[in-house]
Motif scaffolding. Structure first.
Motif, short mmCIF file in Angstrom:
data_model
loop_
_atom_site.label_atom_id
_atom_site.label_comp_id
_atom_site.label_asym_id
_atom_site.label_seq_id
_atom_site.Cartn_x
_atom_site.Cartn_y
_atom_site.Cartn_z
N VAL A 224 0.86 -1.17 0.00
CA VAL A 224 0.00 0.00 0.00
C VAL A 224 0.90 1.23 0.00
CG1 VAL A 224 -1.72 1.33 1.28
CG2 VAL A 224 -1.86 -1.17 1.24
N GLN A 225 0.66 2.13 -0.92
CA GLN A 225 1.40 3.38 -0.97
C GLN A 225 0.51 4.49 -0.42
OE1 GLN A 225 1.22 1.42 -4.06
NE2 GLN A 225 2.95 0.35 -3.15
N LEU A 226 1.09 5.31 0.46
CA LEU A 226 0.35 6.39 1.10
C LEU A 226 1.04 7.72 0.82
CD1 LEU A 226 -0.21 4.67 4.57
CD2 LEU A 226 -1.81 4.77 2.66
N ALA B 200 -4.34 6.71 -0.79
CA ALA B 200 -3.76 5.37 -0.79
C ALA B 200 -3.88 4.74 -2.17
CB ALA B 200 -4.46 4.50 0.24
N SER B 201 -2.91 3.93 -2.51
CA SER B 201 -2.98 3.15 -3.74
C SER B 201 -2.39 1.78 -3.45
CB SER B 201 -2.21 3.82 -4.87
OG SER B 201 -0.85 3.98 -4.52
N GLY B 202 -2.71 0.83 -4.30
CA GLY B 202 -2.21 -0.52 -4.09
C GLY B 202 -3.32 -1.45 -3.70
N CYS C 71 0.40 9.47 7.94
CA CYS C 71 -0.71 8.52 7.95
C CYS C 71 -0.14 7.11 7.85
CB CYS C 71 -1.71 8.80 6.85
SG CYS C 71 -1.17 8.45 5.19
N ALA C 72 -0.90 6.18 8.37
CA ALA C 72 -0.46 4.80 8.44
C ALA C 72 -1.64 3.87 8.21
CB ALA C 72 0.17 4.52 9.80
N GLU D 6 2.35 -1.42 15.08
CA GLU D 6 1.27 -2.28 14.59
C GLU D 6 0.84 -1.93 13.17
OE1 GLU D 6 1.57 -4.52 17.83
OE2 GLU D 6 0.16 -4.92 16.21
N TYR D 7 1.38 -0.85 12.63
CA TYR D 7 0.98 -0.42 11.30
C TYR D 7 2.03 -0.82 10.28
CZ TYR D 7 -2.91 1.99 13.37
OH TYR D 7 -4.07 2.25 14.04
N ASP D 8 1.57 -1.31 9.14
CA ASP D 8 2.45 -1.91 8.15
C ASP D 8 2.95 -0.91 7.10
OD1 ASP D 8 0.03 -4.43 8.37
OD2 ASP D 8 2.06 -4.61 9.18
N TYR D 9 2.16 0.10 6.84
CA TYR D 9 2.49 1.03 5.75
C TYR D 9 2.41 2.47 6.26
CZ TYR D 9 1.52 -3.20 3.13
OH TYR D 9 1.53 -4.50 2.67
N TRP D 10 3.34 3.28 5.76
CA TRP D 10 3.46 4.66 6.20
C TRP D 10 3.65 5.59 5.03
CZ3 TRP D 10 3.18 6.22 11.33
CH2 TRP D 10 3.15 5.19 12.27
#
Length: 122
Positions: A2-4, A24-26, A96-97, A108-112
């Motif tokens: 996921v891209q943010l 977000a994208s992905g 954002c995450a 706990e968050y995978d994408y930033w």
């Protein structure tokens, strides 16, 4: 993946407002809980606000309750943070995450996202 990408930061006087966006994208955006964190110079990254995948649950840090509002538009794959009555102590880089679980803990968050600077002048 996921891209943010965050946007909407800037310089504002105390008492003013800003609206941050995170596009977000992905992978399927609607699967993920989303959160905003912030980090001021010399300080740890801290939870600001979070929202569940369905937007049925929101949570806020005590320091921003009543002033900030988190929302999401799953059709646009975007999460927002409306910030009102800004104070100089809100100055920080805002991130954002995205994560599959619900948490106020950064790990706990995978994408930033890359972050957006918010500066509040007194």
């Amino acid at each position: 993946q996921v891209q943010l990408v965050e946007s909407g930061g800037g310089l504002v006087q105390a008492g003013g407002s800003l609206r941050l966006s995170c596009a977000a994208s992905g992978r399927t955006f609607s699967r993920y809980a989303m959160a905003w964190f912030r980090q001021a110079p010399g300080k740890e990254r801290e939870f600001v606000a979070g929202i569940s995948w369905s937007a049925g649950i929101t949570d806020y840090a005590d320091s921003v309750k009543g002033r900030f509002t988190i929302s999401r538009d799953n059709a646009k794959s975007t999460v927002y943070l409306q910030m009102n009555s800004l104070k100089p102590e809100d100055t920080a880089v805002y991130y954002c995450a995205a994560g599959l679980g619900w948490s106020t803990t950064p790990r706990e968050y995978d994408y930033w996202g890359q972050g957006t600077q918010v500066t509040v002048s007194s």
